[in-house]
Design a protein around this motif. Structure first.
Motif, PDB file in Angstrom:
ATOM      1  N   LEU A  20      16.636  -1.408  46.701  1.00 27.71           N
ATOM      2  CA  LEU A  20      15.915  -0.310  46.080  1.00 27.71           C
ATOM      3  C   LEU A  20      14.963   0.357  47.066  1.00 27.71           C
ATOM      4  N   PRO A  21      14.858   1.672  46.990  1.00 26.29           N
ATOM      5  CA  PRO A  21      13.955   2.396  47.897  1.00 26.29           C
ATOM      6  C   PRO A  21      12.507   1.989  47.704  1.00 26.29           C
ATOM      7  N   GLY A  22      11.729   2.140  48.757  1.00 26.41           N
ATOM      8  CA  GLY A  22      10.318   1.805  48.686  1.00 26.41           C
ATOM      9  C   GLY A  22      10.114   0.299  48.777  1.00 26.41           C
ATOM     10  N   TYR A  23       9.071  -0.157  48.141  1.00 25.58           N
ATOM     11  CA  TYR A  23       8.766  -1.588  48.136  1.00 25.58           C
ATOM     12  C   TYR A  23       8.647  -2.034  46.683  1.00 25.58           C
ATOM     13  N   PRO A  24       9.776  -2.284  46.006  1.00 22.66           N
ATOM     14  CA  PRO A  24       9.730  -2.641  44.586  1.00 22.66           C
ATOM     15  C   PRO A  24       9.086  -4.007  44.374  1.00 22.66           C
ATOM     16  N   MET A  25       8.182  -4.076  43.434  1.00 18.28           N
ATOM     17  CA  MET A  25       7.517  -5.333  43.103  1.00 18.28           C
ATOM     18  C   MET A  25       8.123  -5.988  41.868  1.00 18.28           C
ATOM     19  N   GLN A  26       8.759  -5.172  41.012  1.00 17.27           N
ATOM     20  CA  GLN A  26       9.319  -5.729  39.781  1.00 17.27           C
ATOM     21  C   GLN A  26      10.573  -4.961  39.376  1.00 17.27           C
ATOM     22  N   LEU A  27      11.555  -5.687  38.886  1.00 16.34           N
ATOM     23  CA  LEU A  27      12.756  -5.105  38.295  1.00 16.34           C
ATOM     24  C   LEU A  27      12.861  -5.648  36.875  1.00 16.34           C
ATOM     25  N   ALA A  28      12.810  -4.761  35.886  1.00 18.00           N
ATOM     26  CA  ALA A  28      12.823  -5.165  34.476  1.00 18.00           C
ATOM     27  C   ALA A  28      14.227  -4.986  33.897  1.00 18.00           C
ATOM     28  N   ILE A  29      14.762  -6.057  33.352  1.00 18.84           N
ATOM     29  CA  ILE A  29      16.059  -6.032  32.680  1.00 18.84           C
ATOM     30  C   ILE A  29      15.783  -6.032  31.190  1.00 18.84           C
ATOM     31  N   LEU A  30      15.955  -4.878  30.555  1.00 18.73           N
ATOM     32  CA  LEU A  30      15.508  -4.694  29.180  1.00 18.73           C
ATOM     33  C   LEU A  30      16.599  -5.027  28.168  1.00 18.73           C
ATOM     34  N   ARG A  31      16.151  -5.380  26.964  1.00 20.17           N
ATOM     35  CA  ARG A  31      16.996  -5.541  25.772  1.00 20.17           C
ATOM     36  C   ARG A  31      18.200  -6.436  26.024  1.00 20.17           C
ATOM     37  N   GLN A  32      17.931  -7.685  26.248  1.00 21.24           N
ATOM     38  CA  GLN A  32      18.989  -8.662  26.486  1.00 21.24           C
ATOM     39  C   GLN A  32      19.283  -9.474  25.230  1.00 21.24           C
ATOM     40  N   ASP A  33      20.561  -9.533  24.893  1.00 25.80           N
ATOM     41  CA  ASP A  33      21.035 -10.392  23.807  1.00 25.80           C
ATOM     42  C   ASP A  33      21.385 -11.737  24.443  1.00 25.80           C
ATOM     43  N   PRO A  34      20.764 -12.829  24.014  1.00 25.46           N
ATOM     44  CA  PRO A  34      21.023 -14.124  24.666  1.00 25.46           C
ATOM     45  C   PRO A  34      22.490 -14.533  24.648  1.00 25.46           C
ATOM     46  N   GLU A  35      23.279 -13.971  23.737  1.00 26.75           N
ATOM     47  CA  GLU A  35      24.685 -14.350  23.662  1.00 26.75           C
ATOM     48  C   GLU A  35      25.549 -13.616  24.685  1.00 26.75           C
ATOM     49  N   TYR A  36      24.977 -12.610  25.347  1.00 25.88           N
ATOM     50  CA  TYR A  36      25.748 -11.835  26.322  1.00 25.88           C
ATOM     51  C   TYR A  36      25.023 -11.677  27.654  1.00 25.88           C
ATOM     52  N   SER A  37      23.874 -12.295  27.805  1.00 27.51           N
ATOM     53  CA  SER A  37      23.057 -12.095  28.991  1.00 27.51           C
ATOM     54  C   SER A  37      23.371 -13.116  30.082  1.00 27.51           C
ATOM     55  N   ALA A  38      23.122 -12.720  31.328  1.00 23.37           N
ATOM     56  CA  ALA A  38      23.265 -13.642  32.463  1.00 23.37           C
ATOM     57  C   ALA A  38      22.015 -14.495  32.646  1.00 23.37           C
ATOM     58  N   TRP A  39      20.964 -14.215  31.842  1.00 18.92           N
ATOM     59  CA  TRP A  39      19.709 -14.959  31.974  1.00 18.92           C
ATOM     60  C   TRP A  39      19.289 -15.487  30.615  1.00 18.92           C
ATOM     61  N   HIS A  62      13.266  -9.143  27.133  1.00 23.04           N
ATOM     62  CA  HIS A  62      13.274  -8.487  28.440  1.00 23.04           C
ATOM     63  C   HIS A  62      13.134  -9.569  29.512  1.00 23.04           C
ATOM     64  N   VAL A  63      13.716  -9.325  30.676  1.00 26.09           N
ATOM     65  CA  VAL A  63      13.554 -10.206  31.830  1.00 26.09           C
ATOM     66  C   VAL A  63      12.878  -9.407  32.938  1.00 26.09           C
ATOM     67  N   ASN A  64      11.703  -9.814  33.347  1.00 23.08           N
ATOM     68  CA  ASN A  64      11.027  -9.194  34.485  1.00 23.08           C
ATOM     69  C   ASN A  64      11.233 -10.063  35.719  1.00 23.08           C
ATOM     70  N   CYS A  65      11.847  -9.491  36.736  1.00 21.66           N
ATOM     71  CA  CYS A  65      12.037 -10.200  37.995  1.00 21.66           C
ATOM     72  C   CYS A  65      11.006  -9.694  38.999  1.00 21.66           C
ATOM     73  N   HIS A  66      10.134 -10.592  39.459  1.00 23.21           N
ATOM     74  CA  HIS A  66       9.097 -10.222  40.413  1.00 23.21           C
ATOM     75  C   HIS A  66       9.576 -10.498  41.836  1.00 23.21           C
ATOM     76  N   ARG A  67       9.101  -9.696  42.729  1.00 22.95           N
ATOM     77  CA  ARG A  67       9.578  -9.776  44.113  1.00 22.95           C
ATOM     78  C   ARG A  67       9.319 -11.149  44.728  1.00 22.95           C
ATOM     79  N   ASN A  68       8.174 -11.710  44.445  1.00 16.11           N
ATOM     80  CA  ASN A  68       7.834 -13.022  45.003  1.00 16.11           C
ATOM     81  C   ASN A  68       6.781 -13.695  44.128  1.00 16.11           C
TER      82      ASN A  68
END
Length: 343
Positions: free
Chosen positions: A109-128, A323-329
Motif C-alpha cells: 500500500l502507498p505511504g506508510y499504512p499503520m492499519q488495514l481494516a477487514i470489515l464485516r466478516q462472517d465467521p463461517e466464511y472468513s479467513a480469520w 471487523h478485523v484490524n491488522c496493525h503494522r506492528n
C-alpha cells in the motif's frame, strides 16, 4: 500499479471486470457465497467505487488472494464495503490466523499504512477467527446477525413462534377477509420484471421515513440502479428472487433476495407504512417461509443486518459478525491499547 512480491495493486474501476473469472474461482474454493460473487461485487464497483478503490491480487499459487481496498484516511486502509455490501469483499484461499498475508498486503500500500481494516466478516466464511493470540490482530464485534433454519415442517416451525405473533397475524388475516380484501404472494425471477420490481420497491421506501432521511431507494437514484443492475445479472443463473405481497393486487410489501445452494439472503425489505395496522411485512414473511417450506429447496434464510426486534419473532439463532484490524506492528497495537485505556 503497485507490486511487492506476490501482491499487486490495480485500479478496480478499470480492471475488476477482466478479473471476474479469477475472483469467482477463488470464491468457489471458499464456499461460493452469493454475496461474494463477482456479479454482486462488480456491481458495487461500477456504482460506488472511485479511482481510490484498488483491487489487490496475490498471485501465489499456494495462497491466492483478492480484495477490494481503499485508503480511508492517511495511514488507515479498509476493505471497500459500501452500505449495500453485507460482507467485506476479500477472498483468501488459505486461512491466515496470524494475519501474515494482511501484513504482506500492507507492504504494497502507498505511504506508510499503520492499519488495514477487514470489515464485516462472517465467521463461517472468513479467513480469520477471533481466537488468535497475535496482538497485531484486533477483533471487534460489529453486530449480531439473524438466521432462520428451515428444518422439519412449517407446522413445527410455526408452533415454535410466539403465541403473540401467531395470534396477531391470524387476527390480521381475519380482518382483511372480513373486509373482502385479498392477499397474494408472488415471486419474481425474470429479468423482464426487475425494473418494475425496483420501481415498486422505491415507491414503498419513498412513501415512508426513509424518504425524509434521504436514504430511500428509487428507480432513478444510484441505489436503485445498483439493485437493478445486480439483480439482472443474477437472473441468468436463476438466483434472483424478489417477493411481493399484494393486497388487492397492489404491492403492500416486498423483499429483495438472492438465492444460492439452499441459502436465501434477504438484502432489503420495504412495506407500505400506510398499511402498518395490518402488519404487511410480517404477513409477507410468514407467506415466504410457508412457501419456502413447501418448495423444499431453501435450507436457511440469512438477514445479514443488525438484529432488530422483528428478527426475534422469526428465529432464536444469532451469531456475531466482526471487523478485523491488522496493525503494522506491535508498537501500533500498543499505542492503540494505551489510547483506549486513557479513554
Amino acid at each position: 500499479m503497485a507490486y511487492n512480491g506476490n501482491w499487486e495493486l490495480i485500479p478496480s474501476t478499470e480492471h475488476f471486470q477482466e478479473m471476474t473469472s479469477q475472483w469467482d474461482s477463488l470464491n468457489l474454493q471458499k464456499g461460493n457465497h452469493v454475496l461474494l460473487d463477482s456479479r454482486f461485487v462488480g456491481a458495487l464497483v461500477r456504482h460506488f467505487a472511485t479511482s481510490n478503490v484498488f483491487l489487490a491480487i496475490k498471485n501465489d499459487p499456494q495462497a491466492q488472494a483478492m480484495a477490494l481496498i481503499y485508503r480511508q484516511k492517511p495511514g488507515f486502509w479498509e476493505v471497500f464495503t459500501p452500505s449495500q455490501s453485507p460482507l467485506g469483499p476479500i477472498l483468501l484461499a488459505a486461512s491466515d490466523p496470524g494475519g501474515q498475508q494482511l501484513r504482506e498486503l500492507m507492504n504494497v500500500l502507498p505511504g506508510y499504512p499503520m492499519q488495514l481494516a477487514i470489515l464485516r466478516q462472517d465467521p463461517e466464511y472468513s479467513a480469520w477467527l477471533p481466537c488468535g493470540e497475535d496482538s497485531r490482530l484486533e477483533f471487534l464485534e460489529c453486530m449480531k446477525t439473524a438466521r432462520v433454519r428451515l428444518e422439519h415442517t412449517f407446522e413445527n416451525y410455526w408452533r415454535q413462534r410466539s403465541s403473540n405473533l401467531r395470534h396477531n397475524l391470524s387476527r390480521q388475516r381475519r380482518r382483511l377477509k372480513e373486509q373482502g380484501r385479498h392477499l397474494e404472494l408472488v415471486a419474481h425471477r425474470s429479468e423482464e420484471t426487475i425494473k418494475s420490481c425496483i420501481r415498486e420497491f422505491g415507491r414503498l421506501e419513498s412513501s415512508g421515513w426513509k424518504a425524509g432521511a434521504g436514504t430511500a431507494v428509487s428507480e432513478s437514484n444510484i441505489q436503485g440502479r445498483f439493485y437493478r443492475d445486480m439483480f439482472e445479472k443474477f437472473c441468468g443463473s436463476g438466483e434472483t428472487v424478489i417477493f411481493q405481497l399484494l393486497l388487492d393486487g397492489k404491492v403492500a410489501a416486498t423483499d429483495l433476495c438472492l438465492l444460492r445452494e439452499g441459502m436465501l439472503v434477504v438484502l432489503k425489505t420495504a412495506y407500505d407504512e400506510g398499511l402498518h395496522p395490518f402488519s404487511p411485512a410480517l404477513l409477507m414473511r410468514e407467506e415466504i417461509i410457508r412457501q419456502l417450506y413447501a418448495e423444499g429447496h431453501v435450507r436457511v434464510i440469512e438477514f445479514y443486518g443488525s438484529v432488530q426486534d422483528w428478527h426475534t419473532k422469526w428465529t432464536t439463532e444469532f451469531r456475531p459478525m466482526y471487523h478485523v484490524n491488522c496493525h503494522r506492528n506491535s508498537l501500533v497495537s500498543g499505542i492503540r491499547d494505551l489510547v483506549r485505556s486513557i479513554r
